[in-house]
Design a protein around this motif. Structure first.
Motif, PDB file in Angstrom:
ATOM      1  N   TYR A 104       0.849  -1.187   0.000  1.00 20.32           N
ATOM      2  CA  TYR A 104       0.000   0.000   0.000  1.00 20.32           C
ATOM      3  C   TYR A 104       0.882   1.234   0.000  1.00 20.32           C
ATOM      4  CZ  TYR A 104       0.963  -0.149   5.041  1.00 20.32           C
ATOM      5  OH  TYR A 104       1.586  -0.186   6.257  1.00 20.32           O
ATOM      6  N   GLU A 105       0.282   2.375  -0.281  1.00 20.70           N
ATOM      7  CA  GLU A 105       1.018   3.623  -0.368  1.00 20.70           C
ATOM      8  C   GLU A 105       0.396   4.688   0.512  1.00 20.70           C
ATOM      9  OE1 GLU A 105       0.909   4.390  -4.582  1.00 20.70           O
ATOM     10  OE2 GLU A 105       2.585   3.044  -4.952  1.00 20.70           O
ATOM     11  N   LYS A 106       1.244   5.603   0.979  1.00 19.87           N
ATOM     12  CA  LYS A 106       0.810   6.764   1.750  1.00 19.87           C
ATOM     13  C   LYS A 106       1.584   7.969   1.248  1.00 19.87           C
ATOM     14  CE  LYS A 106      -0.336   4.467   6.102  1.00 19.87           C
ATOM     15  NZ  LYS A 106      -0.074   4.443   7.542  1.00 19.87           N
ATOM     16  N   THR A 107       0.906   9.105   1.215  1.00 18.55           N
ATOM     17  CA  THR A 107       1.560  10.341   0.807  1.00 18.55           C
ATOM     18  C   THR A 107       2.011  11.099   2.045  1.00 18.55           C
ATOM     19  OG1 THR A 107       0.166  10.456  -1.146  1.00 18.55           O
ATOM     20  CG2 THR A 107       1.293  12.481  -0.498  1.00 18.55           C
ATOM     21  N   GLY A 108       3.273  11.508   2.027  1.00 17.64           N
ATOM     22  CA  GLY A 108       3.833  12.256   3.151  1.00 17.64           C
ATOM     23  C   GLY A 108       4.544  13.500   2.668  1.00 17.64           C
ATOM     24  N   ARG A 109       5.305  14.099   3.530  1.00 15.26           N
ATOM     25  CA  ARG A 109       6.040  15.332   3.212  1.00 15.26           C
ATOM     26  C   ARG A 109       7.026  15.161   2.064  1.00 15.26           C
ATOM     27  NH1 ARG A 109       8.824  16.792   8.607  1.00 15.26           N
ATOM     28  NH2 ARG A 109       8.787  14.541   8.720  1.00 15.26           N
ATOM     29  N   HIS A 110       7.539  13.945   1.895  1.00 14.01           N
ATOM     30  CA  HIS A 110       8.571  13.698   0.887  1.00 14.01           C
ATOM     31  C   HIS A 110       8.042  12.911  -0.306  1.00 14.01           C
ATOM     32  CE1 HIS A 110      11.452  15.315   3.694  1.00 14.01           C
ATOM     33  NE2 HIS A 110      11.007  14.480   4.615  1.00 14.01           N
ATOM     34  N   ASN A 140      10.858   4.691  -0.577  1.00 17.80           N
ATOM     35  CA  ASN A 140      10.619   6.121  -0.712  1.00 17.80           C
ATOM     36  C   ASN A 140      10.321   6.457  -2.174  1.00 17.80           C
ATOM     37  OD1 ASN A 140      13.092   6.401  -2.093  1.00 17.80           O
ATOM     38  ND2 ASN A 140      14.182   6.942  -0.221  1.00 17.80           N
ATOM     39  N   GLU A 141      10.020   7.703  -2.440  1.00 17.92           N
ATOM     40  CA  GLU A 141       9.638   8.153  -3.786  1.00 17.92           C
ATOM     41  C   GLU A 141      10.707   7.806  -4.823  1.00 17.92           C
ATOM     42  OE1 GLU A 141       7.063   9.907  -6.572  1.00 17.92           O
ATOM     43  OE2 GLU A 141       6.663   9.613  -4.444  1.00 17.92           O
ATOM     44  N   THR A 142      11.964   8.022  -4.489  1.00 20.31           N
ATOM     45  CA  THR A 142      13.058   7.752  -5.427  1.00 20.31           C
ATOM     46  C   THR A 142      13.129   6.267  -5.767  1.00 20.31           C
ATOM     47  OG1 THR A 142      14.286   9.612  -4.493  1.00 20.31           O
ATOM     48  CG2 THR A 142      15.544   8.020  -5.792  1.00 20.31           C
ATOM     49  N   VAL A 143      13.065   5.416  -4.762  1.00 19.65           N
ATOM     50  CA  VAL A 143      13.132   3.966  -4.979  1.00 19.65           C
ATOM     51  C   VAL A 143      11.921   3.492  -5.771  1.00 19.65           C
ATOM     52  CG1 VAL A 143      13.111   1.717  -3.840  1.00 19.65           C
ATOM     53  CG2 VAL A 143      14.569   3.537  -2.956  1.00 19.65           C
TER      54      VAL A 143
END
Length: 157
Positions: A104-110, A140-143
């Motif tokens: 699953y995914e969650k949106t955070g500050r980064h 994380n977003e980059t990965v």
């Protein structure tokens, strides 16, 4: 994104709980409890032999899940939860495998963070479950972008 991995499993891999490795592991985590390292203490215990520390399964080979290619760098270890039916005995053979349980995914500050839930299993040769280990791996977003890019390139090859 990664939901197609849910339900995928590795094949079972044979692991041996070796006395020397248990001793090294116990010393490396700073837990020199005699039940792990002293043979006489092990013989006098209710188990009649030495046992491995609770986090020892981190060393086991759980096999590879085909098609699940995560990078070696950039992953975040979210948590690890062990459940035991009984302790791991020094000298025994354990068959281990892993399964992707959820994503699953969650949106955070980064940006968007992905949460990959992997369940690991350790069994006797006869298939009796000894332990499970739930692992949460955070991407994380980059990965996430890198893995997604790699998935697309594999599909077009």
């Amino acid at each position: 994104m990664f939901t197609n991995w849910i339900g995928l499993c590795s094949v079972k891999v044979k692991n041996v709980i070796e006395r020397y490795t248990v001793r090294q592991f116990a010393e490396s985590i700073g837990d020199s409890h005699p039940i792990f390292i002293d043979e006489e203490t092990g013989r006098k215990s209710i188990y009649k032999q030495n046992i491995a520390p609770p986090t020892f399964p981190r060393l086991f080979d759980y096999g590879m899940i085909e098609g699940m290619d995560l990078p070696n760098n950039g992953l975040i270890h979210g948590e690890q939860i062990y459940h035991y039916e009984r302790p791991l005995l020094v000298g025994e053979i354990i068959y281990c495998y892993q399964e992707v349980k959820d994503y699953y995914e969650k949106t955070g500050r980064h940006g968007v963070m992905g949460f990959l839930i992997i369940q690991r299993y350790g069994e006797t040769e006869g298939g009796h479950l000894i332990f499970t280990a739930k692992q949460v791996v955070i991407l994380n977003e980059t990965v996430r972008k890198e893995v997604k890019k790699d998935e697309k390139s594999h599909r077009t090859e």
